[in-house]
Design a protein around this motif. Structure first.
Motif, mmCIF file in Angstrom:
data_model
loop_
_atom_site.group_PDB
_atom_site.id
_atom_site.type_symbol
_atom_site.label_atom_id
_atom_site.label_comp_id
_atom_site.label_asym_id
_atom_site.label_seq_id
_atom_site.Cartn_x
_atom_site.Cartn_y
_atom_site.Cartn_z
ATOM 1 N N ALA A 29 0.833 -1.209 0.000
ATOM 2 C CA ALA A 29 0.000 0.000 0.000
ATOM 3 C C ALA A 29 0.866 1.257 0.000
ATOM 4 N N VAL A 30 1.918 1.261 0.807
ATOM 5 C CA VAL A 30 2.835 2.408 0.847
ATOM 6 C C VAL A 30 3.507 2.588 -0.513
ATOM 7 N N ALA A 31 4.036 1.496 -1.071
ATOM 8 C CA ALA A 31 4.737 1.573 -2.360
ATOM 9 C C ALA A 31 3.807 2.072 -3.462
ATOM 10 N N THR A 32 2.574 1.574 -3.487
ATOM 11 C CA THR A 32 1.620 1.972 -4.522
ATOM 12 C C THR A 32 1.258 3.446 -4.401
ATOM 13 N N ALA A 33 1.046 3.909 -3.164
ATOM 14 C CA ALA A 33 0.696 5.312 -2.945
ATOM 15 C C ALA A 33 1.844 6.233 -3.343
ATOM 16 N N VAL A 34 3.055 5.864 -2.965
ATOM 17 C CA VAL A 34 4.226 6.678 -3.314
ATOM 18 C C VAL A 34 4.418 6.694 -4.828
ATOM 19 N N ASP A 35 4.202 5.556 -5.468
ATOM 20 C CA ASP A 35 4.306 5.472 -6.924
ATOM 21 C C ASP A 35 3.322 6.432 -7.593
ATOM 22 N N ASN A 36 2.104 6.498 -7.067
ATOM 23 C CA ASN A 36 1.086 7.376 -7.645
ATOM 24 C C ASN A 36 1.392 8.856 -7.451
ATOM 25 N N MET A 37 2.227 9.186 -6.466
ATOM 26 C CA MET A 37 2.591 10.586 -6.242
ATOM 27 C C MET A 37 3.470 11.143 -7.355
ATOM 28 N N GLY A 38 4.155 10.246 -8.054
ATOM 29 C CA GLY A 38 5.016 10.709 -9.133
ATOM 30 C C GLY A 38 6.499 10.713 -8.811
ATOM 31 N N VAL A 39 6.910 10.027 -7.732
ATOM 32 C CA VAL A 39 8.339 9.946 -7.451
ATOM 33 C C VAL A 39 9.008 9.099 -8.530
ATOM 34 N N ASP A 40 10.308 9.278 -8.685
ATOM 35 C CA ASP A 40 11.025 8.583 -9.752
ATOM 36 C C ASP A 40 11.544 7.220 -9.325
ATOM 37 N N THR A 41 11.831 7.069 -8.036
ATOM 38 C CA THR A 41 12.375 5.796 -7.542
ATOM 39 C C THR A 41 11.796 5.491 -6.173
ATOM 40 N N ILE A 42 11.494 4.223 -5.938
ATOM 41 C CA ILE A 42 11.068 3.744 -4.619
ATOM 42 C C ILE A 42 12.157 2.817 -4.104
ATOM 43 N N GLU A 43 12.702 3.131 -2.935
ATOM 44 C CA GLU A 43 13.805 2.356 -2.376
ATOM 45 C C GLU A 43 13.295 1.358 -1.344
ATOM 46 N N LEU A 44 13.732 0.120 -1.463
ATOM 47 C CA LEU A 44 13.368 -0.941 -0.525
ATOM 48 C C LEU A 44 14.490 -1.155 0.478
ATOM 49 N N ASN A 45 14.148 -1.745 1.620
ATOM 50 C CA ASN A 45 15.169 -2.013 2.622
ATOM 51 C C ASN A 45 16.006 -3.229 2.223
ATOM 52 N N PRO A 46 17.204 -3.376 2.785
ATOM 53 C CA PRO A 46 18.094 -4.477 2.391
ATOM 54 C C PRO A 46 17.476 -5.841 2.687
ATOM 55 N N VAL A 47 17.962 -6.841 1.999
ATOM 56 C CA VAL A 47 17.504 -8.212 2.189
ATOM 57 C C VAL A 47 18.032 -8.732 3.527
ATOM 58 N N THR A 48 17.134 -9.246 4.358
ATOM 59 C CA THR A 48 17.539 -9.850 5.632
ATOM 60 C C THR A 48 17.141 -11.322 5.710
ATOM 61 N N ASN A 49 16.007 -11.652 5.101
ATOM 62 C CA ASN A 49 15.537 -13.034 5.028
ATOM 63 C C ASN A 49 15.178 -13.291 3.571
ATOM 64 N N PHE A 50 16.096 -13.925 2.840
ATOM 65 C CA PHE A 50 15.984 -13.979 1.389
ATOM 66 C C PHE A 50 14.669 -14.586 0.913
ATOM 67 N N LYS A 51 14.264 -15.722 1.474
ATOM 68 C CA LYS A 51 13.050 -16.389 1.001
ATOM 69 C C LYS A 51 11.832 -15.493 1.153
ATOM 70 N N GLU A 52 11.716 -14.876 2.312
ATOM 71 C CA GLU A 52 10.564 -14.022 2.576
ATOM 72 C C GLU A 52 10.667 -12.717 1.802
ATOM 73 N N ASP A 53 11.853 -12.099 1.814
ATOM 74 C CA ASP A 53 12.024 -10.808 1.146
ATOM 75 C C ASP A 53 11.847 -10.926 -0.369
ATOM 76 N N ARG A 54 12.237 -12.045 -0.943
ATOM 77 C CA ARG A 54 12.077 -12.220 -2.394
ATOM 78 C C ARG A 54 10.596 -12.150 -2.772
ATOM 79 N N ILE A 55 9.746 -12.802 -1.985
ATOM 80 C CA ILE A 55 8.307 -12.785 -2.265
ATOM 81 C C ILE A 55 7.754 -11.377 -2.108
ATOM 82 N N ILE A 56 8.112 -10.718 -1.006
ATOM 83 C CA ILE A 56 7.600 -9.374 -0.737
ATOM 84 C C ILE A 56 8.066 -8.390 -1.804
ATOM 85 N N CYS A 57 9.376 -8.385 -2.079
ATOM 86 C CA CYS A 57 9.941 -7.405 -3.011
ATOM 87 C C CYS A 57 9.451 -7.632 -4.439
ATOM 88 N N ASN A 58 9.328 -8.895 -4.846
ATOM 89 C CA ASN A 58 8.817 -9.166 -6.191
ATOM 90 C C ASN A 58 7.378 -8.692 -6.342
#
Length: 462
Positions: A29-58
């Motif tokens: 929801a945060v990423a989608t709202a920020v995307d709609n504002m017109g920012v050029d890049t959305i930065e994600l936090n570093p990978v800490t748990n690869f299996k879980e983070d891969r699903i979330i980030c994808n």
């Protein structure tokens, strides 16, 4: 007009500062709202748990339609590859090499002298470049670095394939004019875009950012929510008011940003309260590569205690589901626990029930259960609706009350004659027992789910 690029690191900032992490749906929801504002890049936090983070980030990468998606790569080639797998589905992916360049941080965090840090920069940028065209080098604590060390690091990064540079005033020791002069010197020696991340230490972050862009910076780092950081909407408002005089603009949509910021602020505040109240540590994500230990750990995270046999049974269900859809979330996981784990003998089963309900009178239910020994147990109850009344009737007949930890109703099939599925979670002595029920009558499904959960309590505790 020169466009100033805005890179929003709200998700990264919240991951670092919130006591309770955002749940998956909230991150999207945060990423989608920020995307709609017109920012050029959305930065994600570093990978800490690869299996879980891969699903979330994808999932976030697929949800973002306009902005680029960036993620830090860690400090090893293996972590670079994992970071790439997390955002490879983005339309515009960016890998970020984030390293400190001040003497104090190089030695304290990495125990490196400058020559060793230069080697690491080259290694990581080249590794990132193998996967992604756009690679950003972020020089942390740049304002306290020796300038010759900073410029050497930037040159190595660019020569190795970096397509953008960010200089960071972590310490917050420079006034706007001082930081702008620093930016001007750096910009004069590089050919790739230069971003700045300013500090709010002296509460002059907006002024510092504005001074930086009129002195050559091509972009800024900002947040939608967070104290002592450059705010996306404040920076965009200043550029809208004064940018024309300096020949600069942004792509921020000022007509919607304020309502979106308010919505996000309320969402973040409310979810923090809810998480505190429920002591929830986050969502669960599992895929077909999960192990029995992964299943047990995820179940414990949600309050369930599974035996090894139960975990194995649930894992089998996960594998079958993931063959069709790739991964599962919390609700699906709980449904699988209810279906496959803690299967208990049917000590009690539903014989019949009667429910009366209208908008003029209080709902009333009469429920008759039968035990395996042949005894009949009946109970009558009232409630705010037919389901509430039915639960009260069951409790009255059984002579006990259990806290209802969760209650979910979903349709299994489509159409007017669809089947209804109910999931009930009862809390007893600190443990959660779940039960499911399926029926064309949703009241019937709820009663059966409650009895299913109660049978598990009986089997284990009585």
């Amino acid at each position: 007009m020169k466009k100033i690029y805005v890179s929003d690191y709200t998700l990264k900032h919240l991951a670092e500062t919130r006591k309770n992490p955002l749940l998956f749906r909230e991150k999207v929801a945060v990423a989608t709202a920020v995307d709609n504002m017109g920012v050029d890049t959305i930065e994600l936090n570093p990978v800490t748990n690869f299996k879980e983070d891969r699903i979330i980030c994808n999932t976030i990468s697929k949800a973002v339609k306009n902005s680029a998606v960036a993620i830090p790569v860690g400090s090893t080639p293996k972590e670079v590859e994992q970071a790439w797998e997390c955002i490879c589905t983005a339309q515009k992916p960016i890998l970020q090499v984030v390293l400190p360049l001040s003497t104090v941080q190089m030695e304290y965090i990495y125990h490196f002298k400058a020559p060793k840090m230069m080697e690491l920069i080259e290694t990581l940028v080249k590794a990132a470049k193998q996967f992604c065209e756009n690679v950003e080098f972020i020089a942390c604590d740049a304002s306290r670095a020796e300038e010759n060390v900073l410029m050497q690091a930037i040159k190595i990064a660019v020569d190795s394939g970096a397509t953008a540079i960010t200089i960071d005033d972590d310490a917050g020791t420079l006034f706007p004019a001082e930081f702008a002069e620093f930016v001007s010197r750096v910009k004069s020696q590089i050919s790739v875009p230069l971003y700045v991340k300013v500090s709010g230490m002296f509460y002059m972050e907006t002024s510092t950012a504005f001074e930086s862009v009129i002195h050559g910076a091509d972009g800024v780092k900002s947040v939608t929510e967070g104290s002592q950081h450059l705010k996306t909407h404040r920076f965009a408002k200043v550029i809208a008011a004064k940018g024309e005089a300096y020949g600069i603009c942004t792509g921020i949509d000022l007509t919607r940003i304020h309502s979106d910021v308010d919505t996000l602020s309320n969402l973040i505040a409310e979810t923090e309260k809810e998480t505190d109240a429920k002591s929830v540590s986050g969502d669960v994500f599992l895929d077909g590569e999960a192990t029995i230990k992964d299943v047990s750990d995820a179940a414990e995270k949600l309050g369930y205690t599974l035996t090894e046999a139960d975990a194995s049974s649930v894992l089998g269900g996960i594998v079958r589901v993931c063959e069709r859809k790739g991964s599962i979330g919390t609700k699906e996981f709980e449904a699988l626990i209810a279906s496959y784990a803690m299967q208990a003998p049917s000590t009690y089963h539903l014989d019949n029930y009667t429910v009366t309900s209208s908008n003029l009178t209080t709902a009333m239910a009469h429920v008759i259960l039968k035990k395996t020994d042949g005894r009949t147990i009946a109970g009558t109850g009232i409630g705010e609706g037919p389901i509430d009344a039915a639960f009260s009737a069951i409790e009255q007949g059984l002579g006990c009350h259990y806290e209802l930890d969760d209650f979910q109703i979903n349709t299994v099939t489509e159409g007017k004659e669809s089947l209804g599925s109910a999931l009930i979670k009862l809390l007893s002595n600190g443990k959660i027992y779940s039960g499911t029920g399926i029926s064309a009558d949703i009241v019937d499904a709820c009663i059966r789910a409650y009895i299913n959960a109660f049978n598990k309590i009986v089997y284990e505790e009585i």
